[in-house]
Scaffold this active site. Structure first.
Site, PDB file in Angstrom:
ATOM      1  N   HIS A  47     -16.318 -40.567 -32.469  1.00 32.28           N
ATOM      2  CA  HIS A  47     -16.218 -39.216 -33.027  1.00 32.28           C
ATOM      3  C   HIS A  47     -14.878 -38.626 -32.617  1.00 32.28           C
ATOM      4  CE1 HIS A  47     -17.253 -35.300 -34.483  1.00 32.28           C
ATOM      5  NE2 HIS A  47     -17.074 -34.762 -33.303  1.00 32.28           N
ATOM      6  N   ASP A  49     -12.500 -35.625 -32.915  1.00 32.39           N
ATOM      7  CA  ASP A  49     -12.273 -34.224 -33.296  1.00 32.39           C
ATOM      8  C   ASP A  49     -10.825 -34.019 -33.724  1.00 32.39           C
ATOM      9  OD1 ASP A  49     -14.828 -32.938 -32.740  1.00 32.39           O
ATOM     10  OD2 ASP A  49     -14.459 -33.558 -30.669  1.00 32.39           O
ATOM     11  N   ASP A 171     -21.614 -33.707 -35.753  1.00 37.40           N
ATOM     12  CA  ASP A 171     -21.351 -32.706 -34.704  1.00 37.40           C
ATOM     13  C   ASP A 171     -21.380 -31.239 -35.134  1.00 37.40           C
ATOM     14  OD1 ASP A 171     -20.863 -31.994 -32.060  1.00 37.40           O
ATOM     15  OD2 ASP A 171     -18.687 -32.168 -32.215  1.00 37.40           O
ATOM     16  N   HIS A 421     -14.638 -28.710 -37.308  1.00 34.01           N
ATOM     17  CA  HIS A 421     -15.701 -27.919 -36.665  1.00 34.01           C
ATOM     18  C   HIS A 421     -15.335 -27.350 -35.300  1.00 34.01           C
ATOM     19  CE1 HIS A 421     -16.546 -32.218 -35.744  1.00 34.01           C
ATOM     20  NE2 HIS A 421     -16.774 -31.753 -34.529  1.00 34.01           N
TER      21      HIS A 421
END
Ligand SMILES: *[C@@H]1O[C@H](CO)[C@@H](O)[C@H](O)[C@H]1NC(C)=O
Ligand SMILES: *[C@@H]1O[C@H](CO)[C@@H](O)[C@H](O)[C@H]1NC(C)=O
Ligand SMILES: [Zn+2]
Length: 993
Positions: A47, A49, A171, A421
């Site tokens: 993941h 970001d 997420d 996000h």
């Protein structure tokens, strides 16, 4: 295939793909998952970001590892050889913003290897947007754009095998119904996510409803907005004890029996227990495990080596009768397995907001966090749409012109990053948020070149265009000093717009002339003290010049302003009575309480409706933790320490500004909170311009400031909020539609994202508030409606960001934020007729471009033009031109949207038909092709799996592959139709030759 055409590397890859591994990447490449076994799908994933604790570039390179150890380039560098080493292994990659950076830097041989892995389904792109966007604070227009941007890169680089089949929002902090609908329309087969309310999750596990069909829309014909949706078992982490990344401390599999630490039996026992427990909460003989987490696989060896062993060890037991089968898999392979199970799945109609991970832990603060950035993001989308349109309208003339060479891509990418996000949510560290802002600013710079080039071409004049981006605080050096200047307004909407222009000036008398040379009435207003306090040394203007403009659809009008001698036609005659009791125009009257100075009643004069109403500002005292929970209020979480907010001022000092164009009541609530209540002459709403900050914290209390409207409307706990600026959802206080909800936070647990509007109503009256950015909002008592406009907090809230949301402004004090709310009072039947068009105009507002007015003729033979429209005629109210953008060199992307829901308007909730061929006569368009919403697949090739829902009748699949007739395109309520067309530019700019 069209997509083979535009990048050299892309061509090579697609040729390989088409010839050798054609369609090798679909379900056929999935590992076999035999019936009669419980199949465990291991999904190796990372993941990444797109900015959070570090900037997007720091994450990419692995810089600032002192903040967080993470380097995306090394992840891809490490994973690819590990995949090549063993054909069983699989990996998914999600964030195109990172993959794009990495791909550009690879040697041809690596690119070939990667392309092969993609063609064989061993490396699979999942989700594929530029970032994994937030779902609460994001607006649908930039969501669609950022998905399109990422998917376009994958399509042009890898062809059909690079097209993600599954949406992966593991997420984001809650999930929006509109997002599900958009994903379905983009052709995604399913959605998986990790975060949902903890009560909801427990309930779903107990009742085996972790997987479902989510109906994304009440308006679109089923199943076009239906999306198979799965809740992942463990967020997006591996099961406890099975994290084999170098960032984790779990034991590896130690499988040499002669060694002291041999642990195979223990590992297998634990694993089979996890498998057994998990299988009890899911319905098929397939379960999924997310083998990875934040920035994992920088060294892919420990993960793959241990998973290889786990698979071999567990499956070896099958000879002794074990019924557990472990495989490397991907979300799309897992999804196909679920589809083959042919079950009837539960149907979900509402959304997954708000998200709570504990009784006092509602993630409803981020709906408002960093309000200034949230506004900048919304404005940047506005600017990008203007940039996209002008780039599409003028093509090569926008790309290369007197202002240089540029394109919209810089802003497109910056906006893609801003949808992440942790970006628009306001949950990144301060230095990262500064980087997001800088990226947007760089995008604005690039688009200013595009727009200037395009306008030179369209107006036939080369002028020194000036973009004044601080007009909201009355700063603009050009208009403050020039004796004369031009004001050009570009209207990106498909309808005429009437727009009030307000410019800082230092004179007291100006003559304004319209596009046809006609005199335009104007007024001079003294710059308010509130504004001077915010702008400080940045501007000098004592006055603002106000005049009304009219701008044709998808076009511009040019006005000229000339300073004139005071005695000629104007003189200052401003009076500022204090404590005014009412203002009114043709449409509205606003009354003020004679003692408190607060709004006391609003009347819609056209409809003869009036509503006693009090509006004021309050603040919630941010919790610092208490006996119930140590949870603090922070960037993510909203937790007031008591339910009653503190009134900022029981009475306000106010004064009136009144002239022929506007009436304003300026209300002073405190040294850090003020508001202007405004009615322009032709405005069919009441405007509230609030200015809040620096929020004081000298008393050591964090404060969460709300604007609250109190009425006597009988609302029975019901209120309405929008999803991503589009469909409306009904909310009910202390209630959730899909499980018996136990409320533990009477305020924070009732907050919902308000992207563009919130309303309350009884059977006769609806009070609607439109916002200019995303905020949190609620109705805590009947007849009341509140919006959180700003928050400033002293503590971190333990969700990883590790900073308090203190947001400093330029002078070391808290940041000051200014914004607008638009109030509409109408019948419930008629409200949408106004709030729908108004919301479109709010996010696609006219762009003001100034110039000193000494232009020289440029390009066009017809001489200079002061008014222009690219449309044949204004579009009807129920047709919105959502996108007009250059997609590739000779392709234009067009999206037409029906902005009304099915039953909300007697006048406009009807199908409407548009002749696309004649829509934009200015452009010569041909070869129209309808595509999915994300423009990466012809609509005719979109096939989505069929799913049966428990509670809804199985619908026959609608076969929409009828031949497109661009001269008759019908839009049904809430429908968006997306087209690619070939464009031929008629004129090349003359300076080029
Ligand atoms: C299968 O069972 C036999 C007999 O108990 C045992 O010797 C063998 O090790 C087992 N195999 C596996 C892979 O567990
Ligand atoms: C739109 O503008 C055009 C040109 O200015 C004008 O002729 C037309 O009447 C306007 N339409 C509306 C609905 O205002
Ligand atoms: Zn994340």
């Amino acid at each position: 295939m069209e997509s083979c055409s535009w990048r050299a590397v892309g061509v090579l890859v697609i040729l390989l793909g088409c010839v050798t591994w054609s369609w090798g990447c679909g379900d056929e490449t999935c590992p076999s998952a035999p019936d009669g076994f419980l199949n465990v799908h291991l999904i190796p994933h990372t993941h990444n970001d797109v900015g959070w604790l570090k900037t997007v570039d720091q994450y990419y390179y692995g810089g600032r590892n002192d903040i967080q150890h993470a380097g995306v380039q090394y992840i891809l560098d490490s994973v690819i050889p590990q995949l090549l080493a063993d054909p069983r292994r699989r990996f998914i990659y999600v964030e195109s913003a990172f993959f794009w950076r990495w791909w550009k830097q690879q040697k041809a041989s690596v690119q070939r290897d990667v392309a092969q892995l993609v063609q064989e389904g061993r490396l699979e792109f999942i989700n594929g947007g530029w970032s994994m966007n937030d779902e609460a604070a994001t607006h649908y227009s930039p969501i669609i754009d950022q998905m399109t941007l990422g998917l376009q890169f994958l399509q042009s680089t890898f062809g059909e095998c690079g097209r993600p089949r599954v949406a992966w929002h593991i997420d984001p902090f809650g999930h929006s119904r509109e997002q599900a609908s958009l994903f379905a329309q983009m052709g995604y087969e399913g959605l998986f996510f990790g975060r949902l309310d903890y009560q909801d999750k427990e309930n779903r596990q107990e009742t085996k409803r972790m997987e479902m069909i989510w109906r994304g829309s009440d308006d679109l014909e089923a199943p076009s907005a239906d999306l198979f949706t799965g809740v992942l078992p463990n967020g997006y982490d591996p099961p406890r004890g099975f994290c084999w990344d170098q960032l984790c401390a779990d034991s590896p599999i130690m499988d040499d029996p002669t060694m002291e630490d041999y642990n195979v039996d223990a590992v297998l026992t634990t694993f089979l227990k996890v498998v057994d427990k998990q299988s009890q909460t899911y319905r098929t003989n397939h379960i999924v495990m997310t083998m990875g987490s934040d920035f994992q696989y920088e060294n892919a060896i420990p993960w793959f080596k241990n998973m290889d062993k786990l698979i071999d060890l567990v499956n070896a037991k099958q000879v002794n009768g074990s019924k557990v089968n472990v495989i490397y898999s991907t979300p799309s392979c897992y999804l196909s397995a679920l589809n083959r199970a042919r079950l009837s799945w539960p149907m979900k109609m509402d959304d997954f907001f708000p998200y709570a991970d504990g009784a006092h832990m509602f993630w409803t603060g981020y709906f408002t966090s960093r309000p200034a950035f949230k506004r900048y993001e919304r404005l940047s989308n506005n600017f990008l749409q203007v940039c996209n349109q002008l780039e599409a309208l003028t093509g090569p003339a926008a790309a290369h012109g007197p202002y240089g060479t540029s394109s919209s891509l810089v802003l497109r990418r910056a906006m893609g990053v801003a949808q992440h996000h942790d970006a628009v949510t306001g949950t990144a560290k301060q230095h990262v948020n500064d980087d997001y802002t800088l990226r947007l600013y760089r995008g604005w710079e690039a688009c200013q070149v595009v727009i200037s080039n395009a306008l030179s071409s369209l107006t036939g004049t080369k002028e020194n265009f000036v973009f004044c981006n601080l007009l909201n605080i009355s700063v603009c050096p050009l208009t403050e000093t020039a004796k004369s200047f031009n004001v050009l307004l570009y209207n990106p909407l498909g309808r005429n717009v009437t727009w009030n222009v307000r410019l800082p000036v230092c004179g007291v008398a100006y003559a304004v002339t319209g596009p046809s040379g006609e005199p335009v009435p104007s007024e001079i207003i003294t710059v308010s003290k509130f504004t001077k306090d915010v702008r400080r040394h940045r501007g000098q203007a004592e006055q603002e010049l106000l005049f009304q403009t009219r701008i044709p659809p998808l076009g511009f009008s040019r006005y000229t302003v000339q300073k004139v001698a005071t005695q000629a036609r104007f003189f200052m005659k401003e009076k500022t009575p204090t404590n005014p009791t009412k203002i009114e125009n043709k449409y509205y009257r606003v009354e003020f309480h004679p003692e408190t100075g607060l709004i006391s009643e609003i009347r819609n004069l056209e409809k003869g409706i009036s509503l006693p109403l009090t509006q004021s500002f309050y603040w919630y005292n941010a919790s610092i933790g208490n006996a119930d929970s140590s949870q603090t209020s922070g960037a993510y979480i909203f937790r007031p320490n008591r339910s009653e907010p503190v009134l900022i001022a029981p009475t306000v000092r106010s004064y009136l500004v009144q002239n022929s164009l506007v009436q304003e009541v300026h209300q002073n609530f405190s040294s850090w909170c003020s508001q202007v209540v405004r009615l322009y002459t032709e405005q069919r709403y009441v405007e509230l311009e609030w200015t809040v900050g620096p929020i004081p914290i000298e008393d050591f209390w964090g404060k969460e400031v709300i604007s609250r409207f109190d009425t006597k409307l009988q609302t029975d706990g019901v209120f309405y909020t929008d999803a991503n600026g589009r469909q409306i959802l009904q909310r009910r206080r202390n209630f959730r539609e899909t499980w018996p909800f136990f409320q533990t936070e009477p305020v924070a647990g009732n907050y919902y994202p308000v992207n563009s509007r919130i309303y309350i109503k009884d059977k006769d009256i609806q009070l609607t508030v439109l916002t200019d950015r995303s905020q949190g909002g609620s109705s805590i008592t009947d007849g009341s409606l509140e919006l959180m406009v700003h928050r400033r907090l002293l503590f971190d809230d333990y969700r990883g960001v590790g900073e308090a949301l203190l947001e400093l402004g330029p002078h070391g004090k808290g940041i000051v934020v200014r914004g607008r709310q638009m109030l509409l009072l109408d019948t419930p039947e008629d409200s949408a007729d106004l709030h729908r068009p108004l919301a479109l105009q709010e996010y696609m507002a006219p762009q003001i471009i100034l110039s000193p007015g000494e232009g020289v003729p440029y390009g066009s033979e017809q001489g200079s033009s002061t008014q222009f429209s690219a449309l044949q005629a204004p579009l009807p109210k129920n047709v919105h031109l959502l996108t007009l953008a250059l997609h590739q060199d000779n392709k234009v992307l067009l999206r037409l949207e029906h902005p009304f829901q099915g039953r909300e308007s007697g006048n406009y909730s009807q199908p409407v038909t548009v002749n696309m061929k004649e829509l934009i006569p200015f452009l010569s368009l041909s070869d129209f092709e309808e595509t999915t919403l994300s423009a990466n697949l012809p609509k005719s090739k979109m096939t989505r799996k069929h799913w049966r829902a428990k509670t809804a009748p199985a619908l026959p699949r609608t076969n929409s592959s009828t031949v497109l007739d661009p001269s008759s395109v019908t839009l049904n309520p809430m429908e968006i139709r997306t087209f690619l067309a070939t464009v031929h530019y008629r004129k090349r700019p003359r300076w080029d030759s």
